[in-house]
Design an enzyme around this catalytic site. Sequence first.
Site, PDB file in Angstrom:
ATOM      1  N   CYS A  86       0.825  -1.216   0.000  1.00  0.00           N
ATOM      2  CA  CYS A  86       0.000   0.000   0.000  1.00  0.00           C
ATOM      3  C   CYS A  86       0.861   1.268   0.000  1.00  0.00           C
ATOM      4  CB  CYS A  86      -0.995  -0.048   1.150  1.00  0.00           C
ATOM      5  SG  CYS A  86      -2.389   1.025   0.850  1.00  0.00           S
ATOM      6  N   ILE A 141      -7.175  -0.574   2.137  1.00  0.00           N
ATOM      7  CA  ILE A 141      -7.421   0.559   3.038  1.00  0.00           C
ATOM      8  C   ILE A 141      -6.931   1.837   2.363  1.00  0.00           C
ATOM      9  CG2 ILE A 141      -7.028   1.545   5.327  1.00  0.00           C
ATOM     10  CD1 ILE A 141      -6.344  -1.274   6.297  1.00  0.00           C
ATOM     11  N   ARG A 142      -7.862   2.660   1.974  1.00  0.00           N
ATOM     12  CA  ARG A 142      -7.530   3.893   1.246  1.00  0.00           C
ATOM     13  C   ARG A 142      -6.373   3.640   0.269  1.00  0.00           C
ATOM     14  NH1 ARG A 142      -6.528  10.190   3.016  1.00  0.00           N
ATOM     15  NH2 ARG A 142      -7.925  10.939   1.410  1.00  0.00           N
ATOM     16  N   HIS A 177      -3.435  -5.220   1.833  1.00  0.00           N
ATOM     17  CA  HIS A 177      -2.689  -5.549   3.060  1.00  0.00           C
ATOM     18  C   HIS A 177      -2.778  -7.038   3.402  1.00  0.00           C
ATOM     19  CE1 HIS A 177      -1.970  -1.387   4.584  1.00  0.00           C
ATOM     20  NE2 HIS A 177      -2.992  -1.138   3.783  1.00  0.00           N
ATOM     21  N   GLU A 179      -1.063  -8.640   5.364  1.00  0.00           N
ATOM     22  CA  GLU A 179      -0.773  -8.844   6.801  1.00  0.00           C
ATOM     23  C   GLU A 179      -2.017  -8.678   7.659  1.00  0.00           C
ATOM     24  OE1 GLU A 179      -0.248  -6.161   5.128  1.00  0.00           O
ATOM     25  OE2 GLU A 179      -0.425  -4.368   6.378  1.00  0.00           O
TER      26      GLU A 179
HETATM   27  N1  GLN Z   1      -3.619   6.404   1.526  1.00  0.00           N
HETATM   28  C1  GLN Z   1      -2.281   6.127   1.974  1.00  0.00           C
HETATM   29  C2  GLN Z   1      -1.272   6.949   1.184  1.00  0.00           C
HETATM   30  O1  GLN Z   1      -1.584   7.502   0.164  1.00  0.00           O
HETATM   31  C3  GLN Z   1      -1.944   4.646   1.860  1.00  0.00           C
HETATM   32  C4  GLN Z   1      -2.854   3.840   2.765  1.00  0.00           C
HETATM   33  C5  GLN Z   1      -2.302   2.540   3.229  1.00  0.00           C
HETATM   34  O2  GLN Z   1      -1.098   2.313   3.270  1.00  0.00           O
HETATM   35  N2  GLN Z   1      -3.199   1.691   3.655  1.00  0.00           N
HETATM   36  O3  GLN Z   1      -0.165   7.011   1.585  1.00  0.00           O
END
Ligand code: GLN
Length: 221
Positions: A86, A141-142, A177, A179
Amino acid sequence: MRQETPVAPTIGVLDLQGGVVEHLEHLAALGIPARRVKLAKDFEGVAGLIIPGGESTTLSRLLQRDGLDREIEERFRAGLKLWGTCAGAILLAREVIGEAAFLGLMDISVQRNAFGSQLDSFNRTVDIPALHETSVPLTFIRAPKILSLGEGVSSLLQIDDYHAAAEDPKILVTVFHPELTPNLAFHRHFVRKCGIPVQDGGERSDDRWRANSWVSFAPIP
Ligand code: GLN
């Protein structure tokens, strides 16, 4: 003659922010020696480094502050393998749409926060026959999207209009993710990429993981 004690190849987890403990737990479940990497000296004997998710701008500042960005680049040139999950994938990308790239070590183009806000986080399951016999749970997640791959980079998982996981000979990136799920397929894949042998199996059932668990992020009335 003095004999150096050989250091068993170890996987490092960058310990500045994000899902550090969860990555260490997954590596422990595979029986792989692992350690937190916070300082330059922690790289000793580390064959591969996991850069966890978190917030890429914050992570980039912390890496710069501690000079760890240079350390990673130097170690990478000397053979260190890397896995960015991510935010980690964002830090490794050669192009970040609309922003300056940071480490820029992998020829991919990514778009940050490509699914919307934190509330647009979600889980899903997919089949990745090359990595795992049964379907694999994924937690976004985002998350960013990987929009294009350069020469020498291959897609491990394509969903709709984006790549969710990709690799070149030295780097693995996942926008989700692994993990945060009970599945060990991506950790096993990275450990093998680092040249460390590891058995199949070891998956744990984790009753806390639910395909719709992000629903609980809806605002409480
Ligand atoms: N939105 C975060 C970013 O742009 C990344 C989110 C994440 O690592 N779950 O850095």
